[in-house]
Motif scaffolding. Structure first.
Motif, PDB file in Angstrom:
ATOM      1  N   CYS A 144     -10.015   7.698 -44.879  1.00 55.06           N
ATOM      2  CA  CYS A 144     -10.473   8.838 -44.061  1.00 55.06           C
ATOM      3  C   CYS A 144      -9.290   9.612 -43.486  1.00 55.06           C
ATOM      4  O   CYS A 144      -9.335  10.843 -43.377  1.00 55.06           O
ATOM      5  CB  CYS A 144     -11.369   8.344 -42.925  1.00 55.06           C
ATOM      6  N   ILE A 145      -8.225   8.899 -43.136  1.00 54.20           N
ATOM      7  CA  ILE A 145      -7.020   9.571 -42.636  1.00 54.20           C
ATOM      8  C   ILE A 145      -6.408  10.424 -43.746  1.00 54.20           C
ATOM      9  O   ILE A 145      -6.039  11.584 -43.520  1.00 54.20           O
ATOM     10  CB  ILE A 145      -6.005   8.531 -42.113  1.00 54.20           C
ATOM     11  N   GLU A 146      -6.283   9.856 -44.943  1.00 52.38           N
ATOM     12  CA  GLU A 146      -5.745  10.610 -46.074  1.00 52.38           C
ATOM     13  C   GLU A 146      -6.572  11.879 -46.317  1.00 52.38           C
ATOM     14  O   GLU A 146      -6.017  12.965 -46.516  1.00 52.38           O
ATOM     15  CB  GLU A 146      -5.757   9.746 -47.335  1.00 52.38           C
ATOM     16  N   PHE A 147      -7.887  11.748 -46.304  1.00 53.07           N
ATOM     17  CA  PHE A 147      -8.748  12.901 -46.542  1.00 53.07           C
ATOM     18  C   PHE A 147      -8.609  13.922 -45.408  1.00 53.07           C
ATOM     19  O   PHE A 147      -8.567  15.135 -45.656  1.00 53.07           O
ATOM     20  CB  PHE A 147     -10.206  12.463 -46.674  1.00 53.07           C
ATOM     21  N   ALA A 148      -8.544  13.457 -44.177  1.00 51.83           N
ATOM     22  CA  ALA A 148      -8.381  14.365 -43.039  1.00 51.83           C
ATOM     23  C   ALA A 148      -7.053  15.100 -43.111  1.00 51.83           C
ATOM     24  O   ALA A 148      -6.942  16.251 -42.666  1.00 51.83           O
ATOM     25  CB  ALA A 148      -8.486  13.594 -41.724  1.00 51.83           C
ATOM     26  N   MET A 149      -6.051  14.455 -43.696  1.00 53.23           N
ATOM     27  CA  MET A 149      -4.730  15.077 -43.835  1.00 53.23           C
ATOM     28  C   MET A 149      -4.644  15.948 -45.083  1.00 53.23           C
ATOM     29  O   MET A 149      -3.622  16.585 -45.325  1.00 53.23           O
ATOM     30  CB  MET A 149      -3.662  13.988 -43.897  1.00 53.23           C
ATOM     31  N   GLY A 150      -5.710  15.961 -45.908  1.00 55.55           N
ATOM     32  CA  GLY A 150      -5.767  16.880 -47.039  1.00 55.55           C
ATOM     33  C   GLY A 150      -5.519  16.282 -48.397  1.00 55.55           C
ATOM     34  O   GLY A 150      -5.572  16.994 -49.404  1.00 55.55           O
ATOM     35  N   ASN A 151      -5.246  14.979 -48.477  1.00 51.67           N
ATOM     36  CA  ASN A 151      -5.004  14.356 -49.781  1.00 51.67           C
ATOM     37  C   ASN A 151      -6.342  13.918 -50.375  1.00 51.67           C
ATOM     38  O   ASN A 151      -6.735  12.754 -50.300  1.00 51.67           O
ATOM     39  CB  ASN A 151      -4.055  13.162 -49.638  1.00 51.67           C
ATOM     40  N   LYS A 152      -7.055  14.871 -50.985  1.00 51.55           N
ATOM     41  CA  LYS A 152      -8.385  14.615 -51.521  1.00 51.55           C
ATOM     42  C   LYS A 152      -8.301  14.140 -52.976  1.00 51.55           C
ATOM     43  O   LYS A 152      -7.608  14.735 -53.794  1.00 51.55           O
ATOM     44  CB  LYS A 152      -9.244  15.892 -51.457  1.00 51.55           C
ATOM     45  N   ASN A 153      -9.039  13.070 -53.267  1.00 52.81           N
ATOM     46  CA  ASN A 153      -9.074  12.508 -54.611  1.00 52.81           C
ATOM     47  C   ASN A 153     -10.387  11.753 -54.764  1.00 52.81           C
ATOM     48  O   ASN A 153     -10.608  10.730 -54.107  1.00 52.81           O
ATOM     49  CB  ASN A 153      -7.876  11.574 -54.831  1.00 52.81           C
ATOM     50  N   ALA A 154     -11.273  12.242 -55.615  1.00 52.84           N
ATOM     51  CA  ALA A 154     -12.599  11.639 -55.774  1.00 52.84           C
ATOM     52  C   ALA A 154     -12.521  10.180 -56.203  1.00 52.84           C
ATOM     53  O   ALA A 154     -13.391   9.370 -55.853  1.00 52.84           O
ATOM     54  CB  ALA A 154     -13.410  12.444 -56.787  1.00 52.84           C
ATOM     55  N   ALA A 155     -11.483   9.823 -56.950  1.00 52.97           N
ATOM     56  CA  ALA A 155     -11.350   8.443 -57.413  1.00 52.97           C
ATOM     57  C   ALA A 155     -11.191   7.459 -56.260  1.00 52.97           C
ATOM     58  O   ALA A 155     -11.506   6.274 -56.385  1.00 52.97           O
ATOM     59  CB  ALA A 155     -10.151   8.329 -58.356  1.00 52.97           C
ATOM     60  N   MET A 156     -10.720   7.969 -55.116  1.00 50.21           N
ATOM     61  CA  MET A 156     -10.497   7.096 -53.969  1.00 50.21           C
ATOM     62  C   MET A 156     -11.784   6.735 -53.232  1.00 50.21           C
ATOM     63  O   MET A 156     -11.765   5.972 -52.268  1.00 50.21           O
ATOM     64  CB  MET A 156      -9.506   7.754 -52.995  1.00 50.21           C
ATOM     65  N   LEU A 157     -12.907   7.297 -53.676  1.00 48.61           N
ATOM     66  CA  LEU A 157     -14.200   6.894 -53.122  1.00 48.61           C
ATOM     67  C   LEU A 157     -14.653   5.555 -53.708  1.00 48.61           C
ATOM     68  O   LEU A 157     -15.392   4.797 -53.089  1.00 48.61           O
ATOM     69  CB  LEU A 157     -15.265   7.954 -53.405  1.00 48.61           C
ATOM     70  N   LYS A 158     -14.196   5.291 -54.910  1.00 47.79           N
ATOM     71  CA  LYS A 158     -14.683   4.132 -55.681  1.00 47.79           C
ATOM     72  C   LYS A 158     -14.478   2.786 -54.976  1.00 47.79           C
ATOM     73  O   LYS A 158     -15.384   1.935 -55.013  1.00 47.79           O
ATOM     74  CB  LYS A 158     -13.998   4.120 -57.047  1.00 47.79           C
ATOM     75  N   PRO A 159     -13.333   2.539 -54.329  1.00 48.86           N
ATOM     76  CA  PRO A 159     -13.147   1.228 -53.699  1.00 48.86           C
ATOM     77  C   PRO A 159     -14.140   0.923 -52.585  1.00 48.86           C
ATOM     78  O   PRO A 159     -14.189  -0.214 -52.106  1.00 48.86           O
ATOM     79  CB  PRO A 159     -11.713   1.310 -53.141  1.00 48.86           C
ATOM     80  N   HIS A 160     -14.935   1.928 -52.176  1.00 48.89           N
ATOM     81  CA  HIS A 160     -15.835   1.729 -51.038  1.00 48.89           C
ATOM     82  C   HIS A 160     -17.306   1.697 -51.435  1.00 48.89           C
ATOM     83  O   HIS A 160     -18.188   1.676 -50.571  1.00 48.89           O
ATOM     84  CB  HIS A 160     -15.581   2.832 -50.001  1.00 48.89           C
ATOM     85  N   THR A 161     -17.577   1.686 -52.738  1.00 50.51           N
ATOM     86  CA  THR A 161     -18.967   1.737 -53.201  1.00 50.51           C
ATOM     87  C   THR A 161     -19.737   0.448 -52.927  1.00 50.51           C
ATOM     88  O   THR A 161     -20.968   0.432 -53.005  1.00 50.51           O
ATOM     89  CB  THR A 161     -19.021   2.051 -54.714  1.00 50.51           C
TER      90      THR A 161
END
Length: 293
Positions: A144-161
């Motif tokens: 969430c910190i990475e996303f809030a800082m702007g480093n968006k990557n859809a693949a990074m959703l996968k570890p949380h499924t």
């Protein structure tokens, strides 16, 4: 002789006062029915949350290091999300305070690696089999910190499924405007020329640097008296990314020191993956504009 009774009276009064003070202190130390320090901080829960799985002495260090880092990240997210909201509402003084605090939190996280670096390769090898697939790569707060800082990557959703509740939180952060997105929207509201591609875009897409954005920041930096609060915002972003880069560097250095070039427990390339992260620039125009000044 007349002074003696007066002196005795003083001493008697002082003794009585001292006794009252002692009784008051005893009353203060009696926590029956009242909230104590440990109650307020939920210390029974916090201090009993360390459950080593191996017989090795050093696992306690590994657990405490990562638990305290997660606590700092909880505060970082709290401050970052509030700062993003402040910027969206044109409340810059409030945002500056929170962004400065986030930079200081990152300093704490940087120094935390110094403690973990006292773990040697043989010591880590003794506990590694007990970690299974668990890894900092799975930290939903960090994502969430990475996303809030702007480093968006859809693949990074996968570890949380594997956790629908956590996935929903991470997805919300992924879909929301980042800190930098809100900063650019603020510049646009202030009358600086910015393309719609950078103020009304799909927030899920990775940010791409743009000459028009650099030019807008240059207007701010070339006339700081006129745009003082925006100039200060630019420097807060600079401080923040500077601190974040230091954290990433200490992370990769500590991992290399402790495990070398082994693959990470979460399946990443370990050091090779972390080194790639060193090349990620969060607020690119804030850095490139300096060449033009």
């Amino acid at each position: 002789m007349s002074s003696c009774p007066f002196s005795f009276a003083l001493n008697t009064t002082s003794a009585a006062q001292a006794e009252r003070i002692v009784q008051d202190e005893k009353a203060q130390l009696n926590f029956d029915g009242r909230m104590s320090y440990g109650d307020y901080l939920q210390l029974d829960t916090v201090l009993n949350a360390q459950k080593p799985l191996s017989p090795d002495h050093n696992e306690m260090l590994f657990i405490v290091q990562h638990q305290t880092s997660e606590l700092w990240m909880k505060l970082m997210l709290h401050e970052l999300q509030a700062a993003i909201h402040n910027i969206a509402q044109d409340q810059l003084p409030d945002a500056f305070k929170k962004l400065a605090r986030v930079s200081k939190i990152l300093e704490q996280l940087v120094h935390a690696w110094d403690v973990l670096a006292t773990m040697t390769p043989p010591e880590y090898s003794a506990i590694r089999p007990y970690l299974a697939q668990s890894s900092g790569f799975h930290s939903w707060q960090y994502r969430c910190i990475e996303f809030a800082m702007g480093n968006k990557n859809a693949a990074m959703l996968k570890p949380h499924t594997h956790r629908a509740d956590l996935l929903a939180i991470v997805q919300a952060a992924y879909a929301a405007p980042s800190l930098y997105d809100e900063c650019l929207r603020l510049l646009h509201r202030r009358g600086l020329e910015l393309p719609a591609s950078h103020t009304q875009r799909d927030w899920c897409q990775p940010y791409e640097a743009c000459d028009a954005v650099e030019n807008a920041w240059l207007v701010v930096y070339r006339d700081t008296p006129k745009h003082w609060d925006l100039y200060q915002l630019g420097e807060e972003l600079t401080d923040l990314e500077d601190a974040f880069r230091l954290w990433r560097f200490r992370h990769v250095t500590t991992v290399e020191r402790v495990i070398g070039f082994k693959r990470g427990t979460g399946g990443t390339g370990g050091v090779s993956y972390l080194r790639k992260m060193l090349d990620v620039v969060l607020f690119p125009e804030i850095w490139t504009l300096r060449t033009q000044l």
